[in-house]
Enzyme design. Structure first.
Site, short mmCIF file in Angstrom:
data_model
loop_
_atom_site.label_atom_id
_atom_site.label_comp_id
_atom_site.label_asym_id
_atom_site.label_seq_id
_atom_site.Cartn_x
_atom_site.Cartn_y
_atom_site.Cartn_z
N CYS A 1 5.13 -2.99 -4.74
CA CYS A 1 5.92 -3.91 -5.55
C CYS A 1 5.08 -4.35 -6.75
CB CYS A 1 6.30 -5.12 -4.70
SG CYS A 1 7.18 -6.41 -5.62
N CYS B 1 4.27 -8.43 -6.22
CA CYS B 1 3.37 -8.99 -5.19
C CYS B 1 2.40 -7.99 -4.58
CB CYS B 1 4.19 -9.66 -4.09
SG CYS B 1 5.13 -8.51 -3.06
N CYS C 1 12.20 -6.35 -2.68
CA CYS C 1 10.98 -6.54 -1.91
C CYS C 1 11.24 -7.71 -0.96
CB CYS C 1 9.81 -6.85 -2.83
SG CYS C 1 8.30 -7.27 -1.95
N CYS D 1 8.73 -10.88 -1.78
CA CYS D 1 8.85 -11.76 -2.95
C CYS D 1 10.25 -11.78 -3.55
CB CYS D 1 7.84 -11.36 -4.01
SG CYS D 1 8.21 -9.80 -4.84
N CYS E 1 17.10 4.29 -4.51
CA CYS E 1 17.10 4.54 -5.96
C CYS E 1 16.40 3.34 -6.61
CB CYS E 1 18.55 4.70 -6.40
SG CYS E 1 18.74 5.31 -8.06
#
Length: 150
Positions: free
Chosen positions: A65, A68, A114, A117, A137
Site C-alpha cells: 500500500c 501505510c 487496504c 488504512c 484490478c
C-alpha cells in the site's frame, strides 16, 4: 485461497480483521502522498487505463500500500489482464484487503481497499484466471513495488 463467494460474503458482512490499523487525518495524508496518490487512495479516484507505471511491471517482489506500507500482493500472482491496470489473482494474506459493495456510476461492483488504512485500491471481479478466478484490478498510484534483493 479467497474465491468469489468469499468476496461477496466480505462485501456484505464485513472483511476479516486486519493485523493492525493506521488512521490519519486528510491533512496528514496530504503531507505524505502526491496529489494524485491522495486523489486515488483517499478520495476513491482512478487513473486512466494503461497510464500507470506498474501496469506492465514484471519485476519480482511484493506490492505494498502506498499509504501505510502493508504488503498487499505478490508479484508471482500478477498477470496481464489487458484491462489497463495492474491485476492480481489474490491478496498476500486474507486480511489485508477490505471489500465493500460499490454502486457508483450505475454499476454494482466490489471495491477493494487496504484493510489497514482504508486506502482505495481499485475493484475485484470474478473473471480472473484459475485457481481463484479473481481479478484484483488495482491503481498503480495506490501501490508500490518492493523489489526483491538481487
Amino acid at each position: 485461497m479467497i474465491d468469489w463467494n468469499d468476496v461477496i460474503k466480505y462485501a456484505n458482512q464485513g472483511s476479516p480483521e486486519p493485523d493492525r490499523r493506521v488512521e490519519k487525518t486528510d491533512d496528514e495524508w496530504r503531507k505524505e502522498l502526491s496529489p494524485e496518490q491522495f486523489r486515488i487512495t483517499r478520495l476513491k479516484g482512478t487513473e486512466a487505463a494503461f497510464s500507470g507505471e506498474l501496469c506492465h511491471a514484471h519485476d519480482p517482489g511484493q506490492y505494498a500500500c502506498i499509504c501505510c506500507g502493508t504488503v498487499l500482493f505478490d508479484s508471482t500472482l500478477k498477470f496481464e489482464s489487458s484491462s489497463g491496470w495492474p491485476s492480481f489473482t489474490e491478496p498476500a494474506k486474507d486480511n489485508v484487503i477490505k471489500y465493500e459493495k460499490d454502486t457508483s456510476y450505475g454499476m454494482v461492483r466490489v471495491e477493494v481497499m487496504c484493510n489497514v488504512c482504508d486506502g482505495h485500491l481499485g475493484h475485484v471481479f470474478p473473471d480472473g484466471p484459475p485457481p481463484s478466478g479473481l481479478r484484483y484490478c488495482i491503481n498503480s498510484e495506490s501501490i508500490k513495488l518492493l523489489k526483491e534483493a538481487e
